[in-house]
Scaffold this active site. Sequence first.
Site, PDB file in Angstrom:
ATOM      1  N   GLY A  71      -9.541 -13.922  -7.848  1.00 18.99           N
ATOM      2  CA  GLY A  71      -8.757 -13.761  -8.855  1.00 18.99           C
ATOM      3  C   GLY A  71      -7.511 -14.469  -8.376  1.00 18.99           C
ATOM      4  N   THR A  72      -6.969 -14.330  -6.928  1.00 18.66           N
ATOM      5  CA  THR A  72      -5.731 -14.955  -6.623  1.00 18.66           C
ATOM      6  C   THR A  72      -5.786 -16.467  -6.957  1.00 18.66           C
ATOM      7  OG1 THR A  72      -5.607 -13.470  -4.682  1.00 18.66           O
ATOM      8  CG2 THR A  72      -4.323 -15.222  -4.519  1.00 18.66           C
ATOM      9  N   ASN A 151      -3.717  -2.849 -12.164  1.00 17.16           N
ATOM     10  CA  ASN A 151      -4.519  -2.233 -11.220  1.00 17.16           C
ATOM     11  C   ASN A 151      -3.974  -1.108 -10.478  1.00 17.16           C
ATOM     12  OD1 ASN A 151      -2.441  -4.458 -10.654  1.00 17.16           O
ATOM     13  ND2 ASN A 151      -2.734  -4.209  -8.744  1.00 17.16           N
ATOM     14  N   GLN A 179      -9.037  -6.848 -13.223  1.00 23.41           N
ATOM     15  CA  GLN A 179      -9.578  -5.253 -13.347  1.00 23.41           C
ATOM     16  C   GLN A 179     -10.304  -5.052 -14.543  1.00 23.41           C
ATOM     17  OE1 GLN A 179      -8.873  -2.783 -11.183  1.00 23.41           O
ATOM     18  NE2 GLN A 179      -7.915  -4.213  -9.596  1.00 23.41           N
ATOM     19  N   SER A 199     -12.429 -11.804 -11.044  1.00 26.72           N
ATOM     20  CA  SER A 199     -12.896 -11.829  -9.520  1.00 26.72           C
ATOM     21  C   SER A 199     -14.041 -11.011  -9.367  1.00 26.72           C
ATOM     22  CB  SER A 199     -11.747 -11.268  -8.931  1.00 26.72           C
ATOM     23  OG  SER A 199     -11.950 -10.844  -7.545  1.00 26.72           O
ATOM     24  N   GLY A 200     -15.029 -11.737  -8.610  1.00 27.75           N
ATOM     25  CA  GLY A 200     -16.388 -11.231  -8.301  1.00 27.75           C
ATOM     26  C   GLY A 200     -16.360  -9.966  -7.739  1.00 27.75           C
ATOM     27  N   HIS A 201     -15.630  -9.591  -6.815  1.00 26.53           N
ATOM     28  CA  HIS A 201     -15.570  -8.134  -6.033  1.00 26.53           C
ATOM     29  C   HIS A 201     -15.201  -6.899  -6.670  1.00 26.53           C
ATOM     30  CE1 HIS A 201     -11.602  -7.861  -4.341  1.00 26.53           C
ATOM     31  NE2 HIS A 201     -11.476  -8.972  -4.830  1.00 26.53           N
ATOM     32  N   THR A 237     -17.007 -27.780  -1.958  1.00 24.63           N
ATOM     33  CA  THR A 237     -18.379 -27.728  -1.824  1.00 24.63           C
ATOM     34  C   THR A 237     -18.841 -26.568  -2.988  1.00 24.63           C
ATOM     35  OG1 THR A 237     -18.952 -28.840   0.053  1.00 24.63           O
ATOM     36  CG2 THR A 237     -20.782 -27.565  -0.590  1.00 24.63           C
ATOM     37  N   CYS A 325      -3.111  -4.401  -2.059  1.00 22.79           N
ATOM     38  CA  CYS A 325      -2.245  -5.639  -1.859  1.00 22.79           C
ATOM     39  C   CYS A 325      -0.821  -5.318  -1.559  1.00 22.79           C
ATOM     40  CB  CYS A 325      -2.368  -6.510  -2.868  1.00 22.79           C
ATOM     41  SG  CYS A 325      -3.941  -7.067  -3.696  1.00 22.79           S
TER      42      CYS A 325
HETATM   43  N1  PLP Z   1      -5.338  -9.412 -10.037  1.00 21.05           N
HETATM   44  C1  PLP Z   1      -5.396  -8.284 -10.227  1.00 21.05           C
HETATM   45  C2  PLP Z   1      -5.110  -7.644 -11.398  1.00 21.05           C
HETATM   46  C3  PLP Z   1      -6.038  -7.432  -9.118  1.00 21.05           C
HETATM   47  O1  PLP Z   1      -6.215  -6.248  -9.014  1.00 21.05           O
HETATM   48  C4  PLP Z   1      -6.403  -8.367  -7.734  1.00 21.05           C
HETATM   49  C5  PLP Z   1      -7.095  -7.866  -6.720  1.00 21.05           C
HETATM   50  O2  PLP Z   1      -6.710  -6.869  -6.268  1.00 21.05           O
HETATM   51  C6  PLP Z   1      -6.135  -9.997  -8.092  1.00 21.05           C
HETATM   52  C7  PLP Z   1      -5.786 -10.329  -9.052  1.00 21.05           C
HETATM   53  C8  PLP Z   1      -6.726 -10.720  -6.923  1.00 21.05           C
HETATM   54  O3  PLP Z   1      -8.053 -10.915  -6.766  1.00 21.05           O
HETATM   55  P1  PLP Z   1      -8.843 -11.446  -5.629  1.00 21.05           P
HETATM   56  O4  PLP Z   1      -9.055 -10.119  -4.530  1.00 21.05           O
HETATM   57  O5  PLP Z   1     -10.235 -11.882  -5.759  1.00 21.05           O
HETATM   58  O6  PLP Z   1      -8.026 -12.552  -4.942  1.00 21.05           O
END
Ligand code: PLP
Length: 380
Positions: A71-72, A151, A179, A199-201, A237, A325
């Site tokens: 996601g970042t 989030n 989210q 974001s996958g996780h 890759t 975060c």
């Molecule tokens: N954006 C939101 C709203 C999130 O909650 C998060 C992760 O907590 C991210 C972006 C970042 O995602 P990633 O952990 O995959 O870098």
Amino acid sequence: MNKVYLDHAATTPIRVEVYEKMVEYMAKDFANADSVHSLGRESANIVLACRDNIASIIGADSKEIYFTSGGTESDNWAIKGVAFANRDKGKHIITTKIEHPAVYNSCAFLEENGFDVTYLDVNEQGFVSSEDLIKAIREDTILISIMFANNEIGTIQDIKALASIAKERGIIFHTDAVQATGTIKYNVKDLGVDLLSISGHKFYGPKGIGILFIKEGTKIVPFVNGGEQERGRRGGTTPTSLIVGINEALTIADREIDDNNAHIYYLKQRLINGLKKEDIVVNGSLDKDKSLPGTVSITFNKTKPGIVLNNLDMCGICASAGSACTAASEKPSRTLLAIGLTEEDSKRSVRFSIGRNNTKEEIDYTISTLKDILIRVREG
Ligand code: PLP
């Protein structure tokens, strides 16, 4: 009782079906998807099938799906990539005060590099108003970035309405759907967005893999320079097994979305109702359709900052202060301040985020543990 994990907004445990599939592909399809030999072509075909399937789930075209490291990266690419590609048109960007640091700090970086950024306020429930957005738009606005679901407090924005304001004025619109994805069913075409981050996780998939949807024709420069991967727009890759993992996780999440949401929402209401007699404030929106089913931020009045969260941890209950975060910093939550909390109140708030594996018993244990903690730690 084993640990009670109530921090699914930070990350979710990977599903067994997902990692079993990943391990299978990691072992047999190790070849570089860009190699021209038969093994390489097999990997490339697997990636292509995953791309097609993901595209169909979110209503995109296969060539509009770009794999990233999470996601970042998706947020950084969307914001900086659009800003640098369109700086001949203007230097103004609009976002909100409650964005994740991946968006917020990307905008701050652009401010240091000659762009102007307007950070929109939200109301006390965390909603952005269309009127405020319209007022903030300038002749030189090139990008609007507003998150789909928050989030920390779970507020869901009316992305379709906000994106249409941008579209009418020819401004590029990005939403951080990290989210939202896996919890809210959406179609990118119907939403009318130009870019969307995943974001996958966050939906029981692997960490280290994300997606950026880029609508065809959107002007954006590459963020990760390198080889010709991802149609020359994102080097590196191709991580075949991570792509298999995110595809599998999204497929299952999409299939089970209604059942999971019903279970999770029931548990959230049980938690809130169980604490009703306590001196607490539930932050954000209580409207079922306007907030994530499993995310709830609670302020525990008359307690010392951080004490409830620490005590929960000692009792084996894992929750968060604000978002994971920002947990490492002593700073109060930007989101909670934006909805009107004081610094003190923001620091005596806890985010609980419930997931598909949580049980009624775990929620009841959390309620009784919280009641005991509050008797011990309440001031005055
Ligand atoms: N954006 C939101 C709203 C999130 O909650 C998060 C992760 O907590 C991210 C972006 C970042 O995602 P990633 O952990 O995959 O870098």
